[in-house]
Design a protein around this motif. Structure first.
Motif, mmCIF file in Angstrom:
data_model
loop_
_atom_site.group_PDB
_atom_site.id
_atom_site.type_symbol
_atom_site.label_atom_id
_atom_site.label_comp_id
_atom_site.label_asym_id
_atom_site.label_seq_id
_atom_site.Cartn_x
_atom_site.Cartn_y
_atom_site.Cartn_z
ATOM 1 N N ASP A 152 50.219 21.362 57.744
ATOM 2 C CA ASP A 152 49.545 22.296 58.176
ATOM 3 C C ASP A 152 50.218 23.082 58.994
ATOM 4 O OD1 ASP A 152 47.347 20.982 56.765
ATOM 5 O OD2 ASP A 152 47.202 19.662 58.456
ATOM 6 N N TYR A 153 51.674 23.208 59.062
ATOM 7 C CA TYR A 153 52.238 24.005 60.083
ATOM 8 C C TYR A 153 52.032 25.441 60.012
ATOM 9 C CZ TYR A 153 54.839 19.790 60.922
ATOM 10 O OH TYR A 153 55.246 18.468 61.161
ATOM 11 N N GLU A 154 51.823 26.003 58.870
ATOM 12 C CA GLU A 154 51.489 27.227 58.419
ATOM 13 C C GLU A 154 49.916 27.556 59.200
ATOM 14 O OE1 GLU A 154 53.187 29.483 57.064
ATOM 15 O OE2 GLU A 154 54.599 28.422 56.122
ATOM 16 N N LYS A 155 49.141 26.681 59.440
ATOM 17 C CA LYS A 155 48.045 27.126 60.054
ATOM 18 C C LYS A 155 48.016 27.073 61.630
ATOM 19 C CE LYS A 155 45.424 27.273 56.216
ATOM 20 N NZ LYS A 155 44.722 28.565 55.875
ATOM 21 N N ILE A 156 48.873 26.957 62.141
ATOM 22 C CA ILE A 156 48.911 26.838 63.737
ATOM 23 C C ILE A 156 48.378 27.957 64.264
ATOM 24 C CG2 ILE A 156 51.246 27.677 63.878
ATOM 25 C CD1 ILE A 156 51.630 25.632 66.304
ATOM 26 N N ASN A 175 40.124 20.669 64.584
ATOM 27 C CA ASN A 175 40.695 19.840 63.618
ATOM 28 C C ASN A 175 41.051 20.554 62.538
ATOM 29 O OD1 ASN A 175 41.506 17.862 61.997
ATOM 30 N ND2 ASN A 175 39.485 16.856 61.834
ATOM 31 N N PHE A 176 42.245 20.883 62.253
ATOM 32 C CA PHE A 176 42.942 21.401 61.072
ATOM 33 C C PHE A 176 43.628 20.580 60.056
ATOM 34 C CE2 PHE A 176 41.275 25.294 62.433
ATOM 35 C CZ PHE A 176 41.466 26.378 61.685
ATOM 36 N N VAL A 177 43.560 19.150 60.474
ATOM 37 C CA VAL A 177 44.312 18.368 59.637
ATOM 38 C C VAL A 177 43.828 18.591 58.109
ATOM 39 C CG1 VAL A 177 44.552 15.937 59.015
ATOM 40 C CG2 VAL A 177 44.704 16.766 61.247
ATOM 41 N N ALA A 231 48.739 24.150 52.893
ATOM 42 C CA ALA A 231 48.905 23.830 51.569
ATOM 43 C C ALA A 231 50.402 23.062 51.339
ATOM 44 C CB ALA A 231 49.156 25.224 51.156
ATOM 45 N N ASP A 232 50.992 22.572 52.417
ATOM 46 C CA ASP A 232 52.256 21.865 52.555
ATOM 47 C C ASP A 232 53.524 22.563 51.706
ATOM 48 O OD1 ASP A 232 54.020 19.850 53.092
ATOM 49 O OD2 ASP A 232 53.549 18.749 51.044
ATOM 50 N N ALA A 233 53.475 24.073 52.081
ATOM 51 C CA ALA A 233 54.488 24.893 51.605
ATOM 52 C C ALA A 233 55.818 24.575 52.330
ATOM 53 C CB ALA A 233 54.097 26.347 52.008
ATOM 54 N N PHE A 234 56.827 24.575 51.394
ATOM 55 C CA PHE A 234 58.303 24.677 51.602
ATOM 56 C C PHE A 234 58.752 25.610 52.411
ATOM 57 C CE2 PHE A 234 62.870 24.776 51.048
ATOM 58 C CZ PHE A 234 63.309 23.690 51.388
#
Length: 450
Positions: free
Chosen positions: A108-112, A127-129, A133-136
């Protein structure tokens, strides 16, 4: 908005988590954010957590509570908790851990920024867990010394060892595309050593390409001009085949070192662990590695006190260590983790017995490692300089048989030494963990032992 905020990042746990934190740092800097090492100055702190063991979860909670104090003593406005702990335990975590303002999972790092924007706007905890999209991402901001870096080639695990939470935290094994990994490695700059990691490096490619492509990846990485050497960690014994062994033997860029997490030696314990191997197959693999790659350093880890481990099993493991003569080992007491099959097994071992067995395993391995190191006394070996030890007043580095942080060091005197360069060092002394010597052009003695 974010250019006006100072971020701090706290990374806990393993080297694979470190890579995630480095990609998060690149994400922050890509948005123009300022990153500070001083938590008192940070307005937003991100704690990237580990949850593999109970002790790691405790460390993570302590770190969150410690950082939360900066809301009172520093400039902290928002505290973000991310990584393995919220990924697995958000249901138990969100309500009581009121010190945290935002929760993100492993993908979820892109959603920070979305999560922080909502937290600032609403004043409510977020809560954004599972929202990402688990993007590389290939971009990194290195937190290691400039001359070496880790490359995480996959995430998750398909081994389903009965004691391990990783599949339930990180999911099933997912290889990253080879072209993306090569691009990432190429962007890391001039490296004396690239350290290849994953929960299981040796299964690389099976999920993505329908066949094992680990050796192909190693060849592609070896072709990069900015990579001087490649070190292999976390190679599972049942997947180490002739092709990989031959590549280690023939490829001049691959360090003659391999980390193989064996975890135990006795067949009954291995079956209960759901490990794919046996005492006989492990010893045969070690013999083959040594025959095909002369001088190879082999490191491993073992668990003591697994449910049902009898004194006979334990003595069998000690006997295995004496026969295997591994270069270095780490020993850990079995941790009874919730939501694992082993946690429900009968014949759980008392904590005091587990501690005793770990101590005895270290006592068993110590003379073996000491004998290996002592074999270099009076000889000259190549040492990669990692920096200066100001307490010892000398340089320190590593020989081929040592990975950063988990193995020993070579302390040496020299007229001068540059971090990331290799020096010829004559070894004068050894203890059970480290070597002491002097560079070949240095006329003085080796550094004193502690």
């Amino acid at each position: 908005m974010w250019k006006d905020k100072k971020f701090g990042v706290v990374s806990l746990g393993c080297d694979k988590n470190r890579v995630d934190s480095e990609k998060l740092l690149a994400l922050l800097k890509g948005r123009g954010c300022t990153v500070t090492d001083d938590p008192k100055e940070a307005q937003i702190i991100v704690v990237n957590t580990c949850a593999f063991l109970e002790s790691a979860r405790g460390e993570a909670i302590d770190a969150v509570l410690e950082c939360a104090e900066y809301k009172r003593t520093g400039r902290l406005e928002k505290l973000v908790v991310t990584g393995c702990l919220p990924q697995k335990f958000i249901g138990e975590l969100f309500a009581p851990l009121t010190e945290a303002d935002v929760f993100l999972g492993i993908g979820d790092y892109e959603k920070i920024f979305d999560a922080l924007e909502r937290a600032y706007r609403t004043g409510e905890r977020q809560n954004f867990v599972g929202a990402g999209a688990d993007a590389f991402r290939a971009e990194r901001v290195l937190t290691t010394p400039v001359h070496y870096a880790y490359l995480k080639i996959a995430d998750g695990c398909n081994n389903f060892c009965t004691y391990c939470l990783i599949p339930k935290i990180r999911g099933r094994y997912r290889s990253y595309p080879m072209e993306d990994l090569v691009k990432e490695a190429e962007g890391l700059g001039e490296l004396s050593e690239l350290i290849v990691v994953a929960q299981d490096t040796t299964r690389y490619g099976q999920d993505l390409y329908g066949e094992n492509r680990f050796v192909s990846l190693l060849r592609a990485l070896s072709a990069l001009d900015n990579i001087r050497a490649i070190r292999l960690l976390y190679c599972y014994p049942d997947v180490i085949g002739d092709e990989l062994i031959d590549e280690i033997a023939r490829n001049g860029k691959i360090v003659k070192y391999i980390d193989i997490p064996l975890q135990h030696s006795e067949d009954g314990v291995l079956r209960r662990m759901n490990r794919k191997g046996s005492r006989e197959s492990y010893l045969a693999l070690l013999q083959k590695l040594r025959e095909r790659v002369p001088g190879i350093a082999i490191r491993s880890t073992f668990i003591a006190g697994f449910p049902g481990e009898t004194e006979e099993d334990f003595e069998g493991l000690r006997s295995f260590l004496r026969e295997a003569k591994l270069t270095n080992c780490g020993f850990f007491a079995y941790s009874r983790e919730p939501d694992t099959a082993a946690a429900k097994m009968p014949a759980q071992i008392h904590p005091s017995s587990k501690r005793r067995r770990v101590r005895l395993l270290y006592e068993t391995q110590r003379p073996i490692s000491e004998a290996f190191l002592s074999s270099f006394v009076g000889k000259e070996i190549d040492v990669l300089c990692d920096g200066i030890d100001y307490d010892k007043n000398c340089f320190f580095g590593r020989a081929y048989f040592s990975a950063p942080d988990i193995d020993g060091k070579v302390y040496f005197n020299a007229r001068e030494a540059v971090q990331g360069e290799v020096y010829r060092v004559k070894i004068a002394r050894a203890d059970s963990y480290d070597l002491y010597g002097a560079a070949e052009d240095f006329g003085g003695d080796a550094p004193p032992e502690d």
